[in-house]
Write a protein that holds these residues in place. Sequence first.
Motif, PDB file in Angstrom:
ATOM      1  N   THR A 133     -18.643  30.368 -33.628  1.00  0.00           N
ATOM      2  CA  THR A 133     -19.508  31.544 -33.766  1.00  0.00           C
ATOM      3  C   THR A 133     -18.847  32.657 -34.556  1.00  0.00           C
ATOM      4  O   THR A 133     -19.407  33.752 -34.657  1.00  0.00           O
ATOM      5  N   ASP A 134     -17.673  32.393 -35.114  1.00  0.00           N
ATOM      6  CA  ASP A 134     -16.904  33.417 -35.822  1.00  0.00           C
ATOM      7  C   ASP A 134     -16.656  34.616 -34.922  1.00  0.00           C
ATOM      8  O   ASP A 134     -16.740  35.768 -35.344  1.00  0.00           O
ATOM      9  N   GLY A 135     -16.339  34.310 -33.663  1.00  0.00           N
ATOM     10  CA  GLY A 135     -16.101  35.372 -32.683  1.00  0.00           C
ATOM     11  C   GLY A 135     -14.642  35.493 -32.301  1.00  0.00           C
ATOM     12  O   GLY A 135     -14.331  35.721 -31.126  1.00  0.00           O
ATOM     13  N   LEU A 136     -13.744  35.336 -33.280  1.00  0.00           N
ATOM     14  CA  LEU A 136     -12.309  35.471 -33.006  1.00  0.00           C
ATOM     15  C   LEU A 136     -11.959  36.952 -32.985  1.00  0.00           C
ATOM     16  O   LEU A 136     -11.776  37.588 -34.025  1.00  0.00           O
ATOM     17  N   ALA A 155     -25.686  22.668 -26.868  1.00  0.00           N
ATOM     18  CA  ALA A 155     -26.823  23.266 -27.563  1.00  0.00           C
ATOM     19  C   ALA A 155     -27.269  24.560 -26.898  1.00  0.00           C
ATOM     20  O   ALA A 155     -27.803  25.458 -27.562  1.00  0.00           O
ATOM     21  N   ARG A 156     -27.059  24.659 -25.599  1.00  0.00           N
ATOM     22  CA  ARG A 156     -27.393  25.896 -24.891  1.00  0.00           C
ATOM     23  C   ARG A 156     -26.288  26.941 -25.038  1.00  0.00           C
ATOM     24  O   ARG A 156     -26.569  28.146 -25.123  1.00  0.00           O
ATOM     25  N   ALA A 157     -25.044  26.500 -25.048  1.00  0.00           N
ATOM     26  CA  ALA A 157     -23.921  27.436 -25.171  1.00  0.00           C
ATOM     27  C   ALA A 157     -23.757  27.945 -26.596  1.00  0.00           C
ATOM     28  O   ALA A 157     -23.241  29.050 -26.802  1.00  0.00           O
ATOM     29  N   CYS A 158     -24.188  27.150 -27.569  1.00  0.00           N
ATOM     30  CA  CYS A 158     -24.039  27.511 -28.991  1.00  0.00           C
ATOM     31  C   CYS A 158     -25.378  27.339 -29.708  1.00  0.00           C
ATOM     32  O   CYS A 158     -25.506  26.513 -30.616  1.00  0.00           O
ATOM     33  N   PRO A 159     -26.385  28.112 -29.340  1.00  0.00           N
ATOM     34  CA  PRO A 159     -27.728  27.856 -29.875  1.00  0.00           C
ATOM     35  C   PRO A 159     -27.946  28.320 -31.295  1.00  0.00           C
ATOM     36  O   PRO A 159     -28.945  27.933 -31.917  1.00  0.00           O
TER      37      PRO A 159
END
Length: 314
Positions: A199-202, A58-62
Motif C-alpha cells: 500500500t506504499d504505507g512505509l 482481498a479484504r485486508a488489501c482491497p
Amino acid sequence: MRTFAATALTPPPYEALVHRAVGEITAHTAEWADAFGLAPTEAARERLSRANAAELAARACPEVPVAAARLVADLLTWLFAFDDRCDEDAMGTDPGRLAPALAPLLEVVDRFGTAAHADYQPAGPTAAALHDLCRRIRALGRPGGLLRFSAAFREYLFALLWEATNRQLHRVPRFAEYVQMRRHTGAVLPSFALTDLATDGLAAPADRVDPRVVRLDLLAADLVCWCNDVFSYGKERLRDGHNLATVIAHELSWPERAALTEAAARYNAGLAAYRSLEAEVLAEADTRLSRMLLARRRWLRGTYDWSLSASRYS
C-alpha cells in the motif's frame, strides 16, 4: 461459536471492502500453492482451500494493484499451509522436531530474497515457496520494507518454538506472556510489513518509533489475533491452551463461558482504545503514516468480516 463471536464482538467501525479481483487472486494463489507443493495430499489441499487466504488478503488489501494483492495472499497461504503442516506432522507439539524444520526457513529469510546460487537451493517445498516470497518482496525495491518483513518473520519462527514447548509441557501461559507472544505466533507483524509495502504505507523511521504509533501497531496486531481467538475458540479449546479465553480461564480460575465473555470484552475495549489513539495520531500524520494506519483499519475490518464466514474454524 461463530454466533457468539458475531454477537459479542464489536464490528470495527471501518468500511468493509473486498478487492475487485478476488476471484483472480484466489485462482492465482491456489495455483501458486500447487506449484510449490505446499499441500501435497487431497486432504491438505481441502484444508488449505477452506482457509480461504485469498479472501482475507482481498479484504485486508482491497485497493492495491492485483500483483501486490496476490503477494499478500500467497504469504497468508504459506502461513496457513505451514500451520497445517505443524498440526498434521505433530511438529507443533515437539520443539525437538520443529527446530530442524525452522533452520532452512531461517536460512531463506537471512538471504533476503537474493537469487539462489548454484551451491544453494531451498531445502524442500516450504523453503522454496518462502524464497519465492522473499524474492518477490525484494523486487519491490524497498529495502527498508524488506528488512522489516524479514525481522518480523524471524520473530514468528522463534515464537513457534515457544508455542511448541508449551504444548509439549502441557503448559498454559500467563496472560501477559500470552499477549506478548500471540502477536508473533499469529504472524500478524510480517503480514503488516508486507501490507505496508503493498500500500506504499512505509512510515518514516521517526514515526515508526513514536510511542503512540508503536502502541497502535501492537494493539492492531493484538486485535487481529484476539478476534481470531474468539471466533476459533470452539475448535481450539480441544487442542491446547493457546487461546485468549483459555488463558483467562486458567489464570483467573473462571468457567469457560465467563472467560470467553471476558475475552470478547477485552477485544472491544482494545478496539475502543485503538480508535481513540488513532484519531490523535491521524491529526498530525503525514501521507505515509496515514496510509499505514489505513492499512491497519483494513486489516481490523477485513479480519472480522473474513472470520464471519471462514470455514477453517467451524
